[in-house]
Design an enzyme around this catalytic site. Structure first.
Site, PDB file in Angstrom:
ATOM      1  N   LYS A  23       0.808  -1.213   0.000  1.00  0.00           N
ATOM      2  CA  LYS A  23       0.000   0.000   0.000  1.00  0.00           C
ATOM      3  C   LYS A  23       0.844   1.267   0.000  1.00  0.00           C
ATOM      4  O   LYS A  23       0.358   2.340  -0.358  1.00  0.00           O
ATOM      5  CB  LYS A  23      -0.975  -0.023   1.165  1.00  0.00           C
ATOM      6  CG  LYS A  23      -2.046  -1.074   0.924  1.00  0.00           C
ATOM      7  CD  LYS A  23      -3.096  -1.122   1.978  1.00  0.00           C
ATOM      8  CE  LYS A  23      -4.169  -2.125   1.630  1.00  0.00           C
ATOM      9  NZ  LYS A  23      -3.653  -3.520   1.638  1.00  0.00           N
TER      10      LYS A  23
HETATM   11  C1  LIG Z   1      -4.278  -4.514   1.135  1.00  0.00           C
HETATM   12  C2  LIG Z   1      -3.514  -5.760   0.998  1.00  0.00           C
HETATM   13  C3  LIG Z   1      -3.927  -6.773   0.129  1.00  0.00           C
HETATM   14  C4  LIG Z   1      -5.197  -6.674  -0.683  1.00  0.00           C
HETATM   15  O1  LIG Z   1      -5.136  -5.687  -1.685  1.00  0.00           O
HETATM   16  P1  LIG Z   1      -6.477  -5.084  -2.292  1.00  0.00           P
HETATM   17  O2  LIG Z   1      -6.018  -4.015  -3.205  1.00  0.00           O
HETATM   18  O3  LIG Z   1      -7.267  -4.547  -1.139  1.00  0.00           O
HETATM   19  O4  LIG Z   1      -7.168  -6.199  -2.984  1.00  0.00           O
HETATM   20  C5  LIG Z   1      -3.144  -7.901   0.027  1.00  0.00           C
HETATM   21  N1  LIG Z   1      -2.030  -8.049   0.778  1.00  0.00           N
HETATM   22  C6  LIG Z   1      -1.606  -7.095   1.617  1.00  0.00           C
HETATM   23  C7  LIG Z   1      -0.371  -7.327   2.426  1.00  0.00           C
HETATM   24  C8  LIG Z   1      -2.325  -5.922   1.760  1.00  0.00           C
HETATM   25  O5  LIG Z   1      -1.891  -4.986   2.599  1.00  0.00           O
END
Ligand SMILES: *Cc1c(COP(=O)(O)O)cnc(C)c1O
Length: 485
Positions: free
Chosen positions: A102
């Site tokens: 993120k």
């Molecule tokens: C947020 C997240 C996901 C999922 O991603 P999305 O875009 O919400 O589908 C998967 N793995 C990790 C470690 C995350 O932080």
């Protein structure tokens, strides 16, 4: 380039306004009018840095933001703070300040929002409200901390995130940040945030006091667009490494929660990137697996707390954007589906949309399968993957077995294994009974001869700066009290 709402009320919205609003007035999500095909142009440009590639892609969408401003935004976001690496076909997206993917979007979002705010001539403070299943919260706090005229309020499920994730948030420094634990799960927190965003009179009242609410969740188009970049970057890396030829089709595997990351890969394909299948990996909360099997989305089930907590989600908000494309951009259909989801907790897509979904494969992984995968990859390649990435790896294997599809894959690796080190140690059968989470980091590091990422190495000693916990019914009051209104 303009943006429109998936639910039809707004169109011809500039990127600055879409970024500032976060979500459309009709509750829909902003989508671009079109997807410029720039793969052929980009493939001729050899050796672009991540930042240069980001500029080429993002500049196709945020056309109302001056080129120089966009370059500055990208550099301030990423320079020396975030890198992407490709190893063994894993697209490592976690080399950033919070050790999860993120960072890619949430380092950029504040930079672009700051500029959008100027363009829109918005006065007062923008309050970023975020519900988090663990990683978004910390990444938003890091991205927005100490940015003038912004505040960040993060709600997280008190018992729904790992202790390291929790500590990362509770130790957050910055003069404009607030972290609040909720007695409830992620969906409770997210639903309440959505409800606050839908409450126009509440928002008006805040505006009178000089506060405009906005979102950093992956529904914000300012977060989604920069995620397209790493699929292009990853693809070109595979070409450079000799794993694929330029133009060769690959499949992407994405451990999925809110459907933002995998949607970005779909957008990349619309821009010409040679992707064939989208392999959507879920943990035991397998709403999307069922959806891609039978076209029925059904959130009416218990949320299961797993060891991949960032994917413990029953309502994947960004799926609405894919449904919009699948319906031939038909807002009436989307409104009906979303009403049904809200009122009945379920919907079924029509046959045309089911046909569209053929490029997507959904499956899920159990805890045992995740543990086995972590051990298998480590024993075979001496390579550590985290629990989320392991979900992707398991589902990739299931797909290949079922389909005999041998196309090369790019697996999104979404978190550092050290962020979930207790689970990793258990999977590798490293003895960590009765030691605290921060010692577990050391154990994992020693046993596997891998360095702890810097930001996690010092976390144990850091001071707790936030301690508020409230009921889900009190989230509005908690916000008002923080803002002092
Ligand atoms: C947020 C997240 C996901 C999922 O991603 P999305 O875009 O919400 O589908 C998967 N793995 C990790 C470690 C995350 O932080």
């Amino acid at each position: 380039m303009y943006f429109r709402s998936t639910r039809g009320l707004e169109n011809n919205v500039t990127s600055a306004i879409a970024i500032i609003n976060g979500i459309s007035k009709d509750g829909g999500l902003y989508v671009p009018e079109s997807f410029p095909n720039i793969y052929s142009f980009l493939k001729e440009k050899k050796n672009l840095t991540y930042e240069e590639l980001a500029f080429e892609i993002i500049n196709e969408y945020f056309t109302d933001i001056d080129d120089n401003e966009l370059v500055d935004a990208i550099n301030e976001a990423y320079n020396e703070r975030f890198t992407v690496q490709v190893k063994n076909n894993f697209l490592e997206l976690y080399h950033g300040p919070t050790c999860a993917f993120k960072d890619a979007a949430l380092l950029f979002l504040p930079q672009i929002m700051k500029r959008a705010k100027k363009i829109c001539n918005k006065k007062g403070d923008i309050v970023i409200l975020t519900a988090t299943s663990g990683d978004t919260g910390k990444a938003a706090l890091e991205g927005f901390k100490d940015i003038d005229e912004f505040r960040v309020v993060v709600y997280y499920p008190k018992n729904g995130v790992s202790s390291i994730q929790e500590k990362q948030m509770l130790t957050q420094k910055g003069k404009n940040v607030k972290v609040i634990g909720i007695n409830g799960n992620f969906d409770d927190a997210q639903n309440c945030v959505k409800q606050i965003f839908g409450d126009n009179s509440f928002k008006e009242k805040l505006i009178e006091k000089g506060f405009t609410l906005s979102s950093a969740n992956s529904i914000n188009i300012g977060r989604l667009i920069p995620q397209i970049v790493y699929y292009f970057y990853g693809y070109f890396e595979l070409v450079k490494q000799g794993t694929i030829n330029q133009g060769e089709k690959i499949n992407v595997v994405v451990p999925t929660g809110n459907f933002g990351n995998i949607l970005a890969s779909y957008y990349a394909k619309q821009m010409g990137l040679p992707i064939d299948k989208f392999i959507c990996a879920s943990n035991e909360n397998k709403v999307l697996t069922d959806f891609f099997r039978n076209g029925i989305y059904n959130r009416k089930r218990e949320l299961i707390l797993t060891e991949s907590p960032s994917m413990d989600i029953l309502v994947s908000s960004n799926l609405e954007r894919l449904l919009f494309e699948a319906s031939g951009r038909n807002s009436e259909i989307i409104k009906d589906l979303m009403t049904s989801l809200n009122e009945q907790g379920t919907y079924e897509i029509n046959d045309q949309m089911k046909e569209f979904m053929k490029d997507f494969y959904g499956n899920y992984a159990t805890k045992e399968e995740v543990y086995n995968a972590i051990k298998e990859v480590y024993d075979r390649d001496n390579y550590l993957i985290d629990t989320h990435t392991a979900v992707g790896y398991v589902v990739k294997n299931k797909y290949q077995k079922e389909s005999n599809d041998t196309k090369p894959v790019l697996i999104a690796s979404t978190a550092s294994p050290f962020k979930f080190s207790r689970s990793i140690c258990k999977a590798l059968k490293i003895d960590i009974d009765k030691i605290d989470d921060f010692k577990v980091l050391d154990e994992l590091s020693k046993s596997t001869n891998n360095d702890i990422p810097k930001s996690l190495a010092t976390l144990g000693e850091e001071k707790i700066l936030h301690n508020e916990v409230c009921d889900k019914s009190e989230m509005k009051e908690a916000l008002l009290s923080y803002l002092g209104v």
